[in-house]
Design a protein around this motif. Sequence first.
Motif, PDB file in Angstrom:
ATOM      1  N   ALA A 155       2.377   0.631  -2.817  1.00  0.00           N
ATOM      2  CA  ALA A 155       2.676   1.307  -1.547  1.00  0.00           C
ATOM      3  C   ALA A 155       2.643   0.305  -0.394  1.00  0.00           C
ATOM      4  O   ALA A 155       3.539   0.262   0.455  1.00  0.00           O
ATOM      5  CB  ALA A 155       1.668   2.427  -1.311  1.00  0.00           C
ATOM      6  N   LYS A 156       1.610  -0.550  -0.401  1.00  0.00           N
ATOM      7  CA  LYS A 156       1.471  -1.543   0.684  1.00  0.00           C
ATOM      8  C   LYS A 156       2.589  -2.580   0.626  1.00  0.00           C
ATOM      9  O   LYS A 156       3.176  -2.925   1.648  1.00  0.00           O
ATOM     10  CB  LYS A 156       0.108  -2.235   0.580  1.00  0.00           C
ATOM     11  N   PHE A 157       2.872  -3.087  -0.571  1.00  0.00           N
ATOM     12  CA  PHE A 157       3.927  -4.098  -0.726  1.00  0.00           C
ATOM     13  C   PHE A 157       5.288  -3.517  -0.308  1.00  0.00           C
ATOM     14  O   PHE A 157       6.061  -4.163   0.406  1.00  0.00           O
ATOM     15  CB  PHE A 157       4.026  -4.565  -2.186  1.00  0.00           C
ATOM     16  N   GLY A 158       5.586  -2.306  -0.805  1.00  0.00           N
ATOM     17  CA  GLY A 158       6.897  -1.695  -0.523  1.00  0.00           C
ATOM     18  C   GLY A 158       7.082  -1.448   0.962  1.00  0.00           C
ATOM     19  O   GLY A 158       8.145  -1.733   1.541  1.00  0.00           O
ATOM     20  N   HIS A 159       6.046  -0.929   1.588  1.00  0.00           N
ATOM     21  CA  HIS A 159       6.093  -0.627   3.017  1.00  0.00           C
ATOM     22  C   HIS A 159       6.316  -1.903   3.818  1.00  0.00           C
ATOM     23  O   HIS A 159       7.176  -1.977   4.698  1.00  0.00           O
ATOM     24  CB  HIS A 159       4.787   0.058   3.433  1.00  0.00           C
ATOM     25  N   ARG A 160       5.564  -2.954   3.472  1.00  0.00           N
ATOM     26  CA  ARG A 160       5.670  -4.230   4.207  1.00  0.00           C
ATOM     27  C   ARG A 160       7.041  -4.880   3.998  1.00  0.00           C
ATOM     28  O   ARG A 160       7.609  -5.466   4.931  1.00  0.00           O
ATOM     29  CB  ARG A 160       4.551  -5.183   3.756  1.00  0.00           C
ATOM     30  N   ALA A 161       7.575  -4.763   2.786  1.00  0.00           N
ATOM     31  CA  ALA A 161       8.894  -5.365   2.498  1.00  0.00           C
ATOM     32  C   ALA A 161       9.959  -4.783   3.423  1.00  0.00           C
ATOM     33  O   ALA A 161      10.780  -5.509   3.992  1.00  0.00           O
ATOM     34  CB  ALA A 161       9.262  -5.140   1.034  1.00  0.00           C
ATOM     35  N   VAL A 162       9.925  -3.456   3.605  1.00  0.00           N
ATOM     36  CA  VAL A 162      10.921  -2.816   4.482  1.00  0.00           C
ATOM     37  C   VAL A 162      10.667  -3.208   5.941  1.00  0.00           C
ATOM     38  O   VAL A 162      11.611  -3.499   6.686  1.00  0.00           O
ATOM     39  CB  VAL A 162      10.915  -1.276   4.293  1.00  0.00           C
ATOM     40  N   GLU A 163       9.399  -3.251   6.321  1.00  0.00           N
ATOM     41  CA  GLU A 163       9.075  -3.688   7.690  1.00  0.00           C
ATOM     42  C   GLU A 163       9.663  -5.072   7.976  1.00  0.00           C
ATOM     43  O   GLU A 163      10.255  -5.310   9.030  1.00  0.00           O
ATOM     44  CB  GLU A 163       7.551  -3.777   7.864  1.00  0.00           C
ATOM     45  N   LEU A 164       9.502  -5.972   7.011  1.00  0.00           N
ATOM     46  CA  LEU A 164      10.005  -7.345   7.196  1.00  0.00           C
ATOM     47  C   LEU A 164      11.518  -7.342   7.383  1.00  0.00           C
ATOM     48  O   LEU A 164      12.047  -8.037   8.253  1.00  0.00           O
ATOM     49  CB  LEU A 164       9.622  -8.229   5.998  1.00  0.00           C
ATOM     50  N   LEU A 165      12.207  -6.539   6.577  1.00  0.00           N
ATOM     51  CA  LEU A 165      13.674  -6.463   6.733  1.00  0.00           C
ATOM     52  C   LEU A 165      14.031  -5.922   8.112  1.00  0.00           C
ATOM     53  O   LEU A 165      14.954  -6.412   8.771  1.00  0.00           O
ATOM     54  CB  LEU A 165      14.285  -5.586   5.627  1.00  0.00           C
ATOM     55  N   MET A 166      13.270  -4.918   8.564  1.00  0.00           N
ATOM     56  CA  MET A 166      13.548  -4.341   9.891  1.00  0.00           C
ATOM     57  C   MET A 166      13.283  -5.358  11.006  1.00  0.00           C
ATOM     58  O   MET A 166      13.900  -5.301  12.053  1.00  0.00           O
ATOM     59  CB  MET A 166      12.706  -3.076  10.106  1.00  0.00           C
ATOM     60  N   GLU A 167      12.348  -6.275  10.724  1.00  0.00           N
ATOM     61  CA  GLU A 167      12.053  -7.318  11.720  1.00  0.00           C
ATOM     62  C   GLU A 167      13.077  -8.455  11.659  1.00  0.00           C
ATOM     63  O   GLU A 167      12.957  -9.451  12.362  1.00  0.00           O
ATOM     64  CB  GLU A 167      10.649  -7.917  11.456  1.00  0.00           C
TER      65      GLU A 167
ATOM     66  N   SER B 292      14.164 -14.188   3.092  1.00  0.00           N
ATOM     67  CA  SER B 292      13.621 -15.246   2.257  1.00  0.00           C
ATOM     68  C   SER B 292      12.087 -15.258   2.262  1.00  0.00           C
ATOM     69  O   SER B 292      11.465 -16.319   2.328  1.00  0.00           O
ATOM     70  CB  SER B 292      14.161 -16.590   2.779  1.00  0.00           C
ATOM     71  N   ARG B 293      11.493 -14.072   2.198  1.00  0.00           N
ATOM     72  CA  ARG B 293      10.028 -13.993   2.206  1.00  0.00           C
ATOM     73  C   ARG B 293       9.542 -13.156   1.017  1.00  0.00           C
ATOM     74  O   ARG B 293      10.297 -12.363   0.462  1.00  0.00           O
ATOM     75  CB  ARG B 293       9.506 -13.409   3.527  1.00  0.00           C
ATOM     76  N   VAL B 294       8.301 -13.381   0.647  1.00  0.00           N
ATOM     77  CA  VAL B 294       7.674 -12.581  -0.407  1.00  0.00           C
ATOM     78  C   VAL B 294       6.400 -11.976   0.150  1.00  0.00           C
ATOM     79  O   VAL B 294       5.728 -12.592   0.976  1.00  0.00           O
ATOM     80  CB  VAL B 294       7.352 -13.424  -1.666  1.00  0.00           C
ATOM     81  N   VAL B 295       6.079 -10.773  -0.291  1.00  0.00           N
ATOM     82  CA  VAL B 295       4.836 -10.149   0.143  1.00  0.00           C
ATOM     83  C   VAL B 295       3.771 -10.388  -0.935  1.00  0.00           C
ATOM     84  O   VAL B 295       4.097 -10.629  -2.099  1.00  0.00           O
ATOM     85  CB  VAL B 295       4.988  -8.630   0.426  1.00  0.00           C
ATOM     86  N   GLY B 296       2.521 -10.347  -0.512  1.00  0.00           N
ATOM     87  CA  GLY B 296       1.440 -10.574  -1.459  1.00  0.00           C
ATOM     88  C   GLY B 296       0.130 -10.054  -0.893  1.00  0.00           C
ATOM     89  O   GLY B 296       0.110  -9.447   0.196  1.00  0.00           O
ATOM     90  N   ILE B 297      -0.946 -10.307  -1.617  1.00  0.00           N
ATOM     91  CA  ILE B 297      -2.262  -9.897  -1.124  1.00  0.00           C
ATOM     92  C   ILE B 297      -3.216 -11.085  -1.277  1.00  0.00           C
ATOM     93  O   ILE B 297      -3.254 -11.727  -2.325  1.00  0.00           O
ATOM     94  CB  ILE B 297      -2.786  -8.630  -1.847  1.00  0.00           C
ATOM     95  N   ARG B 298      -3.909 -11.400  -0.200  1.00  0.00           N
ATOM     96  CA  ARG B 298      -4.876 -12.490  -0.254  1.00  0.00           C
ATOM     97  C   ARG B 298      -6.128 -12.062   0.489  1.00  0.00           C
ATOM     98  O   ARG B 298      -6.030 -11.573   1.626  1.00  0.00           O
ATOM     99  CB  ARG B 298      -4.283 -13.735   0.385  1.00  0.00           C
ATOM    100  N   ASP B 299      -7.281 -12.213  -0.144  1.00  0.00           N
ATOM    101  CA  ASP B 299      -8.548 -11.786   0.443  1.00  0.00           C
ATOM    102  C   ASP B 299      -8.454 -10.354   0.969  1.00  0.00           C
ATOM    103  O   ASP B 299      -8.908 -10.049   2.082  1.00  0.00           O
ATOM    104  CB  ASP B 299      -8.971 -12.746   1.568  1.00  0.00           C
ATOM    105  N   ASN B 300      -7.770  -9.518   0.221  1.00  0.00           N
ATOM    106  CA  ASN B 300      -7.633  -8.090   0.534  1.00  0.00           C
ATOM    107  C   ASN B 300      -6.755  -7.793   1.759  1.00  0.00           C
ATOM    108  O   ASN B 300      -6.821  -6.695   2.304  1.00  0.00           O
ATOM    109  CB  ASN B 300      -9.016  -7.449   0.691  1.00  0.00           C
ATOM    110  N   HIS B 301      -5.969  -8.774   2.191  1.00  0.00           N
ATOM    111  CA  HIS B 301      -5.021  -8.545   3.282  1.00  0.00           C
ATOM    112  C   HIS B 301      -3.600  -8.727   2.779  1.00  0.00           C
ATOM    113  O   HIS B 301      -3.340  -9.672   2.021  1.00  0.00           O
ATOM    114  CB  HIS B 301      -5.251  -9.553   4.419  1.00  0.00           C
ATOM    115  N   ILE B 302      -2.715  -7.858   3.224  1.00  0.00           N
ATOM    116  CA  ILE B 302      -1.304  -8.017   2.850  1.00  0.00           C
ATOM    117  C   ILE B 302      -0.731  -9.182   3.668  1.00  0.00           C
ATOM    118  O   ILE B 302      -0.889  -9.233   4.889  1.00  0.00           O
ATOM    119  CB  ILE B 302      -0.508  -6.719   3.115  1.00  0.00           C
ATOM    120  N   ILE B 303      -0.091 -10.085   2.945  1.00  0.00           N
ATOM    121  CA  ILE B 303       0.473 -11.271   3.603  1.00  0.00           C
ATOM    122  C   ILE B 303       1.962 -11.376   3.249  1.00  0.00           C
ATOM    123  O   ILE B 303       2.449 -10.682   2.356  1.00  0.00           O
ATOM    124  CB  ILE B 303      -0.232 -12.569   3.148  1.00  0.00           C
ATOM    125  N   ASP B 304       2.679 -12.225   3.969  1.00  0.00           N
ATOM    126  CA  ASP B 304       4.027 -12.583   3.530  1.00  0.00           C
ATOM    127  C   ASP B 304       4.216 -14.058   3.781  1.00  0.00           C
ATOM    128  O   ASP B 304       3.576 -14.628   4.660  1.00  0.00           O
ATOM    129  CB  ASP B 304       5.091 -11.735   4.242  1.00  0.00           C
TER     130      ASP B 304
END
Length: 318
Positions: free
Chosen positions: A265-277, A281-293
């Motif tokens: 849910a977090k990855f999918g939501h962030r992926a669309v946000e990034l496209l809207m921004e 050429s980015r990837v989403v991920g999780i590091r130290d419990n934070h969603i990153i790209d």
Amino acid sequence: MKKIAILTSGGDAPGMNAAIRAVVRTALHNGIEVMGVERGFYGLINGELKPMDRNSVSDIVHKGGTILKTARLETFKDRAVQEKAAQVLRIFGIEGLVVVGGDGSFHGAAKLSELGINTIGIPGTIDNDLAYTDFTLGFDTAVDTVVEAINKLKDTSASHERCSIVEVMGRHCGDIALYAGIAGGAELVVVPEKPYSVNDVVKLILEGRSRDKHHYLIVMAEGVGGAKEMAEEIEEVTGLETRITVLGHIQRGGSPSSADRILAAKFGHRAVELLMEGKTSRVVGIRDNHIIDMDIHEALAMENVFDEKLLTIAQEIS
Ligand code: ADP
Ligand code: F6P
């Protein structure tokens, strides 16, 4: 951004459906049309795109596999084939593409972004072999599946006073073996990142015998190889009957864990946000419990760092 597409590629992973759902619903919520590409890059070059609405992603959050199907297409490494894919996306009026897959799929996604397609990657593979993210979709569920199998194997190997070697997936990565070994209380975890010697395994068993221990569970990552040779050596030197179980594709199926669904849910939501921004050429991920790209090329260039500490814990509490 008016229209985007999503595809799943490479080995399927539990949580891919939850990610598709999150992407489709987030996009629709923001007034963006979504098309689903069937069969990954193979379907893309063949124009296998279909419109997705709210209902097309109903009742899939709990299902393993991928409703969009997946495929492997070796020729996608050719520039001409990548150009064809970019052309198909332009013909369909797609302004952004979400690729759910592993390392190989991300290489394909990177190529499409170089050809001017706004592309965002979501890590979906049971292997957990992408260095830039702590976890990939499907890993948590695969670990649970292996632990369930270990529980059962322990019953029978304890009853027969045997050694059980269970070979698990992960390609060149030992994470599934390591996490499942700890959670399943294995006596030994063998991973490709750390050399091991059969002599040490034999020693462990002989030492155990002096403490009246007569059954063992060894988790071996497929990237190590040599389960048969290890079993033969154990039998020959210690006399302990040894059986090998190769879990195989069972590890890729099944209903995703809650952790994988939430991550999706977090990855999918962030992926669309990034496209809207307007990002590409980015990837989403999780590091130290934070969603990153991060930039897809940088992410792919990162080398996996094996969690030595976790292996030490596995060894010291076994
Ligand atoms: P995963 O994405 O799970 O790592 P694969 O390694 O099988 O799975 O890759 C999935 C697909 O990604 C391949 O079948 C191919 O179509 C595409 N792919 C892999 N490597 C590359 C590459 N170097 N360039 C372009 N496309 C690639
Ligand atoms: O990448 C996922 C994975 O399941 C690996 O763990 C395994 O080595 C490989 O895919 C198996 O691929 P296939 O489905 O082609 O047999």
